[in-house]
Design a protein around this motif. Structure first.
Motif, PDB file in Angstrom:
ATOM      1  N   SER A 174       0.839  -1.212   0.000  1.00  0.00           N
ATOM      2  CA  SER A 174       0.000   0.000   0.000  1.00  0.00           C
ATOM      3  C   SER A 174       0.865   1.249   0.000  1.00  0.00           C
ATOM      4  O   SER A 174       2.015   1.238   0.448  1.00  0.00           O
ATOM      5  CB  SER A 174      -0.921   0.006   1.222  1.00  0.00           C
ATOM      6  N   ALA A 175       0.310   2.335  -0.502  1.00  0.00           N
ATOM      7  CA  ALA A 175       1.061   3.589  -0.628  1.00  0.00           C
ATOM      8  C   ALA A 175       1.486   4.129   0.736  1.00  0.00           C
ATOM      9  O   ALA A 175       2.618   4.607   0.902  1.00  0.00           O
ATOM     10  CB  ALA A 175       0.224   4.622  -1.369  1.00  0.00           C
ATOM     11  N   SER A 176       0.595   4.049   1.713  1.00  0.00           N
ATOM     12  CA  SER A 176       0.926   4.601   3.032  1.00  0.00           C
ATOM     13  C   SER A 176       2.043   3.794   3.695  1.00  0.00           C
ATOM     14  O   SER A 176       2.967   4.382   4.293  1.00  0.00           O
ATOM     15  CB  SER A 176      -0.316   4.603   3.929  1.00  0.00           C
ATOM     16  N   GLU A 177       1.972   2.469   3.584  1.00  0.00           N
ATOM     17  CA  GLU A 177       3.021   1.652   4.184  1.00  0.00           C
ATOM     18  C   GLU A 177       4.335   1.813   3.423  1.00  0.00           C
ATOM     19  O   GLU A 177       5.413   1.769   4.020  1.00  0.00           O
ATOM     20  CB  GLU A 177       2.607   0.186   4.226  1.00  0.00           C
ATOM     21  N   ARG A 178       4.248   2.018   2.116  1.00  0.00           N
ATOM     22  CA  ARG A 178       5.460   2.224   1.314  1.00  0.00           C
ATOM     23  C   ARG A 178       6.181   3.492   1.757  1.00  0.00           C
ATOM     24  O   ARG A 178       7.404   3.508   1.904  1.00  0.00           O
ATOM     25  CB  ARG A 178       5.104   2.285  -0.170  1.00  0.00           C
ATOM     26  N   THR A 179       5.446   4.580   1.957  1.00  0.00           N
ATOM     27  CA  THR A 179       6.070   5.834   2.391  1.00  0.00           C
ATOM     28  C   THR A 179       6.754   5.670   3.743  1.00  0.00           C
ATOM     29  O   THR A 179       7.889   6.122   3.940  1.00  0.00           O
ATOM     30  CB  THR A 179       5.015   6.951   2.470  1.00  0.00           C
ATOM     31  N   ALA A 180       6.076   5.027   4.680  1.00  0.00           N
ATOM     32  CA  ALA A 180       6.662   4.817   6.008  1.00  0.00           C
ATOM     33  C   ALA A 180       7.908   3.946   5.920  1.00  0.00           C
ATOM     34  O   ALA A 180       8.909   4.193   6.614  1.00  0.00           O
ATOM     35  CB  ALA A 180       5.624   4.182   6.930  1.00  0.00           C
ATOM     36  N   ALA A 181       7.878   2.922   5.061  1.00  0.00           N
ATOM     37  CA  ALA A 181       9.030   2.028   4.919  1.00  0.00           C
ATOM     38  C   ALA A 181      10.215   2.747   4.275  1.00  0.00           C
ATOM     39  O   ALA A 181      11.367   2.522   4.656  1.00  0.00           O
ATOM     40  CB  ALA A 181       8.636   0.805   4.086  1.00  0.00           C
TER      41      ALA A 181
END
Length: 349
Positions: A39-46
């Motif tokens: 997901s986009a949100s998890e990608r940014t955090a990672a």
């Protein structure tokens, strides 16, 4: 004529320089983070976590994370990306590679420096005392959480750390008492089979309730690297994190000594004094060793007397990088002085 003798001796002697046990750490500008989805949100955090880990590996400096330039870079993390992708094994991982010039500039803007990718190989003797006061030395294949967390922290920090095998060779030579009491003659002897650059001794135990320490557990540690020695203490409520805390503390100390400052691209001059150069042969050998160090442009002998020589090094790097290479050379013993530029030549038979 003297210069001609020196050049001839360089040719004869050059092949006998000691090998270094230090490790060249790779992949400093990339990192991977475990994720549960794409997901986009998890990608940014990672990606933000990957950049933080990259900065930590490069600098060994936790305080750099609080700098406004780093905080802004984390918000705009995609601007520093070269590429990223997902990897699947037993877990799903996001892998990211960052742009080296931009990351280096960010570290410079944050007022920190970069630790060379050539890092000392360390052997850790970790002894844990449980609530019943029973003590155990941890082996490299231990599945204890404290060991797993320590090894994870070492990978995260880019610090080559290993625990002993504790096979028959080890257990016949060293005991729990030897490690707990820091009997260095015994520990150094048994450590030689691993050819480390340095040895860490860490002891984990419960804190004294009357000492006013809020945390329940403590680890004290010492690091010996040649003639250099550091020590410290870390505390936590959960003893399983203390192995990782020791690794973090050790990394901070080493990076502080060896971090290369932001002005490393200019020409620097650094004077080094070496004792115990008993004759022309050893003086030439010392000059050759200095000349072989990374980024050295020129080595000039400024003076010699009383078996002591003073050299001026012209280099296109920070003295911290040269200091690390000297500390790991096995043939120059650092002396405890305020200048950090005095050494003793070790005669190897």
């Amino acid at each position: 004529m003297q210069r001609l003798i020196i050049i001839v001796w360089f040719v004869i002697w050059g092949s006998s320089l000691p090998l270094q046990a230090a490790v060249e750490v790779t992949d400093l500008y990339q990192h991977r983070v475990q994720v549960s989805s794409q997901s986009a949100s998890e990608r940014t955090a990672a990606l933000q976590e990957a950049l933080q880990a990259t900065l930590l590996k490069l600098t060994g400096d936790t305080s750099v994370m609080d700098h406004p330039a780093v905080q802004q870079a984390l918000r705009d993390v995609r601007n520093l990306l070269v590429q990223y992708g997902y990897q699947q094994d037993e877990q799903l991982w996001l892998w990211a590679q960052f742009d080296r010039p931009q990351v280096d500039r960010l570290i410079q803007d944050a007022g920190s420096g970069i630790w060379s990718n050539v890092r000392p190989r360390l052997l850790m003797w970790l002894v844990v005392e449980d609530q019943d006061l029973s003590r155990k030395v941890m082996a490299s294949d231990s599945e204890a959480i404290i060991v797993q967390q320590m090894q994870k922290a070492a990978r995260l920090r880019g610090l080559p750390v290993q625990l002993p095998l504790l096979d028959l060779n080890d257990t016949m030579t060293v005991s729990v008492i030897d490690v707990w009491a820091r009997f260095m003659d015994t520990i150094d002897f048994v450590s030689t089979r691993y050819s480390p650059d340095g040895v860490i001794i860490a002891r984990v135990y419960q804190t004294d309730p009357s000492a006013g320490i809020e945390d329940k557990w403590m680890a004290d540690w010492t690091l010996t690297l040649g003639e250099l020695r550091w020590s410290g203490e870390v505390t936590a409520m959960d003893h399983s994190v203390l192995g990782a805390e020791v690794v973090s503390a050790v990394t901070e100390q080493l990076a502080q000594r060896y971090r290369i400052g932001s002005q490393s691209d200019v020409i620097n001059r650094w004077q080094v004094t070496i004792e115990n150069l008993t004759d022309l042969e050893t003086t030439i050998a010392a000059e050759q060793l200095l000349q072989s160090l990374p980024a050295i442009i020129n080595v000039q002998l400024l003076g010699y007397g009383n078996h002591t020589a003073r050299f001026e090094l012209t280099m296109q790097t920070d003295p911290a990088r040269i200091r690390q290479a000297i500390d790991l050379s096995k043939q120059l013993q650092p002396l405890a002085t305020q200048t950090n530029a005095e050494y003793r030549w070790i005669n190897q038979q």
